[in-house]
Design a protein around this motif. Structure first.
Motif, PDB file in Angstrom:
ATOM      1  N   VAL A 184       2.445   1.606  -3.472  1.00 41.48           N
ATOM      2  CA  VAL A 184       1.472   2.119  -4.444  1.00 41.48           C
ATOM      3  C   VAL A 184       1.303   3.620  -4.279  1.00 41.48           C
ATOM      4  O   VAL A 184       1.280   4.376  -5.270  1.00 41.48           O
ATOM      5  CB  VAL A 184       0.112   1.408  -4.263  1.00 41.48           C
ATOM      6  CG1 VAL A 184      -0.977   2.128  -5.061  1.00 41.48           C
ATOM      7  CG2 VAL A 184       0.201  -0.037  -4.728  1.00 41.48           C
ATOM      8  N   SER A 185       1.190   4.054  -3.035  1.00 41.07           N
ATOM      9  CA  SER A 185       1.016   5.481  -2.781  1.00 41.07           C
ATOM     10  C   SER A 185       2.231   6.274  -3.256  1.00 41.07           C
ATOM     11  O   SER A 185       2.094   7.317  -3.917  1.00 41.07           O
ATOM     12  CB  SER A 185       0.792   5.704  -1.283  1.00 41.07           C
ATOM     13  OG  SER A 185       0.670   7.070  -0.993  1.00 41.07           O
ATOM     14  N   SER A 186       3.424   5.764  -2.949  1.00 40.03           N
ATOM     15  CA  SER A 186       4.658   6.470  -3.340  1.00 40.03           C
ATOM     16  C   SER A 186       4.844   6.461  -4.856  1.00 40.03           C
ATOM     17  O   SER A 186       5.202   7.489  -5.458  1.00 40.03           O
ATOM     18  CB  SER A 186       5.873   5.828  -2.663  1.00 40.03           C
ATOM     19  OG  SER A 186       5.751   5.885  -1.265  1.00 40.03           O
ATOM     20  N   SER A 187       4.616   5.301  -5.475  1.00 34.54           N
ATOM     21  CA  SER A 187       4.816   5.206  -6.923  1.00 34.54           C
ATOM     22  C   SER A 187       3.778   6.011  -7.689  1.00 34.54           C
ATOM     23  O   SER A 187       4.046   6.499  -8.794  1.00 34.54           O
ATOM     24  CB  SER A 187       4.788   3.741  -7.372  1.00 34.54           C
ATOM     25  OG  SER A 187       3.571   3.127  -7.007  1.00 34.54           O
ATOM     26  N   LYS A 188       2.605   6.184  -7.112  1.00 32.03           N
ATOM     27  CA  LYS A 188       1.584   7.022  -7.747  1.00 32.03           C
ATOM     28  C   LYS A 188       2.018   8.486  -7.754  1.00 32.03           C
ATOM     29  O   LYS A 188       1.881   9.194  -8.769  1.00 32.03           O
ATOM     30  CB  LYS A 188       0.259   6.872  -7.016  1.00 32.03           C
ATOM     31  CG  LYS A 188      -0.881   7.651  -7.668  1.00 32.03           C
ATOM     32  CD  LYS A 188      -2.196   7.439  -6.921  1.00 32.03           C
ATOM     33  CE  LYS A 188      -3.321   8.211  -7.615  1.00 32.03           C
ATOM     34  NZ  LYS A 188      -4.611   8.048  -6.895  1.00 32.03           N
ATOM     35  N   ILE A 189       2.565   8.921  -6.608  1.00 35.51           N
ATOM     36  CA  ILE A 189       3.078  10.304  -6.541  1.00 35.51           C
ATOM     37  C   ILE A 189       4.232  10.491  -7.507  1.00 35.51           C
ATOM     38  O   ILE A 189       4.322  11.510  -8.217  1.00 35.51           O
ATOM     39  CB  ILE A 189       3.517  10.630  -5.099  1.00 35.51           C
ATOM     40  CG1 ILE A 189       2.300  10.604  -4.168  1.00 35.51           C
ATOM     41  CG2 ILE A 189       4.218  11.985  -5.035  1.00 35.51           C
ATOM     42  CD1 ILE A 189       2.661  10.744  -2.687  1.00 35.51           C
TER      43      ILE A 189
ATOM     44  N   SER B 126       3.553  -2.131  -8.587  1.00 38.06           N
ATOM     45  CA  SER B 126       3.160  -1.976  -7.184  1.00 38.06           C
ATOM     46  C   SER B 126       1.688  -2.332  -6.986  1.00 38.06           C
ATOM     47  O   SER B 126       1.315  -2.929  -5.978  1.00 38.06           O
ATOM     48  CB  SER B 126       3.435  -0.546  -6.717  1.00 38.06           C
ATOM     49  OG  SER B 126       2.588   0.379  -7.393  1.00 38.06           O
ATOM     50  N   GLN B 127       0.844  -1.974  -7.972  1.00 39.22           N
ATOM     51  CA  GLN B 127      -0.567  -2.350  -7.898  1.00 39.22           C
ATOM     52  C   GLN B 127      -0.738  -3.867  -7.964  1.00 39.22           C
ATOM     53  O   GLN B 127      -1.555  -4.449  -7.237  1.00 39.22           O
ATOM     54  CB  GLN B 127      -1.341  -1.695  -9.039  1.00 39.22           C
ATOM     55  CG  GLN B 127      -1.652  -0.227  -8.838  1.00 39.22           C
ATOM     56  CD  GLN B 127      -2.536   0.314  -9.934  1.00 39.22           C
ATOM     57  OE1 GLN B 127      -2.284   0.081 -11.120  1.00 39.22           O
ATOM     58  NE2 GLN B 127      -3.583   1.033  -9.551  1.00 39.22           N
TER      59      GLN B 127
ATOM     60  N   TYR C  32       4.515   1.809 -11.144  1.00 36.36           N
ATOM     61  CA  TYR C  32       3.215   1.978 -10.496  1.00 36.36           C
ATOM     62  C   TYR C  32       2.336   0.743 -10.720  1.00 36.36           C
ATOM     63  O   TYR C  32       1.687   0.248  -9.790  1.00 36.36           O
ATOM     64  CB  TYR C  32       2.539   3.225 -11.044  1.00 36.36           C
ATOM     65  CG  TYR C  32       1.146   3.449 -10.490  1.00 36.36           C
ATOM     66  CD1 TYR C  32       0.930   3.646  -9.135  1.00 36.36           C
ATOM     67  CD2 TYR C  32       0.042   3.456 -11.339  1.00 36.36           C
ATOM     68  CE1 TYR C  32      -0.344   3.845  -8.621  1.00 36.36           C
ATOM     69  CE2 TYR C  32      -1.244   3.648 -10.834  1.00 36.36           C
ATOM     70  CZ  TYR C  32      -1.423   3.846  -9.477  1.00 36.36           C
ATOM     71  OH  TYR C  32      -2.692   4.032  -8.977  1.00 36.36           O
TER      72      TYR C  32
ATOM     73  N   LYS D  46       0.836  -1.204   0.000  1.00 37.32           N
ATOM     74  CA  LYS D  46       0.000   0.000   0.000  1.00 37.32           C
ATOM     75  C   LYS D  46       0.869   1.252   0.000  1.00 37.32           C
ATOM     76  O   LYS D  46       0.578   2.228  -0.711  1.00 37.32           O
ATOM     77  CB  LYS D  46      -0.915   0.003   1.225  1.00 37.32           C
ATOM     78  CG  LYS D  46      -2.111  -0.944   1.115  1.00 37.32           C
ATOM     79  CD  LYS D  46      -2.952  -0.921   2.371  1.00 37.32           C
ATOM     80  CE  LYS D  46      -3.598   0.440   2.583  1.00 37.32           C
ATOM     81  NZ  LYS D  46      -4.467   0.439   3.788  1.00 37.32           N
ATOM     82  N   GLU D  47       1.937   1.226   0.785  1.00 39.87           N
ATOM     83  CA  GLU D  47       2.851   2.374   0.826  1.00 39.87           C
ATOM     84  C   GLU D  47       3.570   2.551  -0.509  1.00 39.87           C
ATOM     85  O   GLU D  47       3.750   3.674  -0.992  1.00 39.87           O
ATOM     86  CB  GLU D  47       3.866   2.195   1.950  1.00 39.87           C
ATOM     87  CG  GLU D  47       3.259   2.223   3.346  1.00 39.87           C
ATOM     88  CD  GLU D  47       4.313   2.127   4.428  1.00 39.87           C
ATOM     89  OE1 GLU D  47       5.516   2.157   4.081  1.00 39.87           O
ATOM     90  OE2 GLU D  47       3.940   2.027   5.613  1.00 39.87           O
TER      91      GLU D  47
END
Length: 440
Positions: A379-384, A413-414, A410, A376-377
């Motif tokens: 995904v959040s970081s790679s999205k940013i 990570s998903q 991204y 989850k972390e």
């Protein structure tokens, strides 16, 4: 008659349409598998056979009753005690009813009844074990379908994103603000994403086929399950006391409980062998009559008169006393002692196997839950990171290769998040089933 055929055809068509429109929940799949799996049906038939064995053992205490008719004749000459030779042609027959019952056999019949009851319970455990293994497979295959469907959704979003990037690249290339290689790279990336999408759709079809085959459905092409996502609340951490978890598993696992009756069965077999040291007493009662007729001697007889006059009754008591059977019984008892020790060791081994299974399932669940939190972390970081790379690409400070690399990170990570989520959910279901034998 034609009208009947039309009605049947219409009904069958409606049934097929209803089946095609039906979407299966996890509980639907489990119930159908339990009711229709051929292996489980065979185990149930074996149990029915064992039930008949109990009735046979109980009926052994009853007397048997048989009618008999014997007829024979003698032809030729015979010599009497004075040395005279004469013809002795005659016709003999006898008829009646005989009954026999066991009076004493050191409780052998009672022990046979209890032994047959143990066989019934053992066959019931076989049904439960087969059922348990099937349910675990159904859960795993069902969640595999859901996992593949989520991957399809993710890949569809990737195709949509790549398609927009390609459209932008075509426009900017025509305007001369980007090189032709940018357009070709965007086109190649779109083709790769489409290829992944097609592959993921095939994975969904394959997993649906495997689930349908596990359920032993005739037509997997119309088989579909409910599109339900696994929520975060369904995989939240659970706190288990290790010893409590194991103790509950030991109390419900049929593969372990079965050994209690297996050991009892060996003990009853030994008791049955010990009855061979004691005499067996049986009683026999006969009601019957005989008649005799000489042939060719000018003698005449009245069949019914002889039958009436010769009517007789007989009561007999038979005692069978064992003396020596080459130590066969003694050696068989020793074999059973070894077999019992072997069963006790196998019981301990099965308990150890369950401990390993439960601890492994708990470890896998906890590991996948930790992976899920970490994913989850990521995904959040790679999205940013992707959002910043997109802005940088729009400003001309990053290449399309940088954008594709950020986008792939991204997507990866998903994918890791989805995989860990469903693995965690499966391990949770497995743990619940280990300690309760129910799916919840």
């Amino acid at each position: 008659m034609l009208r009947v055929y039309l009605i049947i055809t219409i009904l069958l068509g409606i049934q097929n349409i209803m089946f095609a429109q039906k979407t299966w929940s996890l509980l639907d799949c489990i119930r159908y598998a339990e009711e229709n799996n051929l292996n489980i049906k065979n185990k149930r038939i074996e149990n029915d056979i064992k039930q008949i064995g109990v009735k046979q053992a109980k009926n052994s205490r009853l007397p048997d009753i048989n009618g008999y008719v014997n007829a024979y004749s003698n032809f030729g000459q015979s010599q009497d005690v004075f040395g005279n030779t004469q013809r002795n042609d005659n016709l003999n027959n006898s008829m009646g009813v005989a009954s026999e019952i066991t009076i004493f056999n050191k409780g052998k019949l009672k022990k046979q009844i209890e032994r047959s009851k143990i066989d019934v319970r053992l066959s019931e455990f076989d049904v439960k074990i087969e059922n348990r293994n099937l349910i675990i497979e159904v859960i795993q295959e069902y969640l595999n379908v859901l996992l593949n469907k989520e991957i399809v959704k993710m890949t569809e979003a990737a195709v949509s994103y790549s398609s927009r990037q390609f459209e932008k690249a075509v426009i900017t290339t025509k305007a001369g603000s980007t090189a032709l290689t940018v357009q070709y790279e965007a086109q190649a990336n779109l083709a790769r994403e489409k290829q992944k999408l097609e592959s993921s759709r095939i994975d969904v079809k394959r997993s649906l086929m495997q689930l349908a085959q596990l359920l032993q459905l005739n037509d997997y092409t119309s088989f579909e399950i409910q599109n339900s996502e696994v929520s975060e609340t369904e995989i939240n951490a659970m706190i288990y006391n290790r010893q409590h978890l194991l103790e509950k598993s030991y109390r419900v696992q049929p593969s372990l409980l079965k050994y209690t009756d297996l050991i009892k069965g060996v003990e009853y077999d030994t008791e049955l062998l010990r009855t061979q040291y004691y005499p067996t007493v049986s009683g026999r009662a006969t009601l019957g009559t005989t008649n005799f007729s000489a042939i060719g001697a000018g003698q005449h007889f009245n069949f019914f008169r002889q039958t009436k006059d010769n009517f007789a009754q007989q009561i007999a008591l038979t005692i069978n006393i064992p003396i020596y059977n080459r130590r066969k019984t003694e050696l068989q008892i020793k074999q059973n002692d070894f077999l019992k020790n072997q069963m006790l060791n196998q019981q301990k081994l099965e308990k150890e196997n369950i401990r390993i299974e439960v601890e492994s399932a708990y470890f896998d669940w906890l590991s996948n839950y930790q992976k899920y939190l970490a994913a989850k972390e990521v995904v959040s970081s790679s999205k940013i990171a992707l959002e910043y790379t997109e802005k940088s690409y729009e400003a001309g400070r990053s290449t399309i290769y940088d954008l594709n690399n950020s986008r792939n990170n991204y997507l990866q990570s998903q994918s890791d998040l989805i995989s860990s989520k469903y693995s965690c959910y499966f391990n949770k279901k497995l743990l619940n089933y280990y300690i309760s034998e129910t799916v919840n």
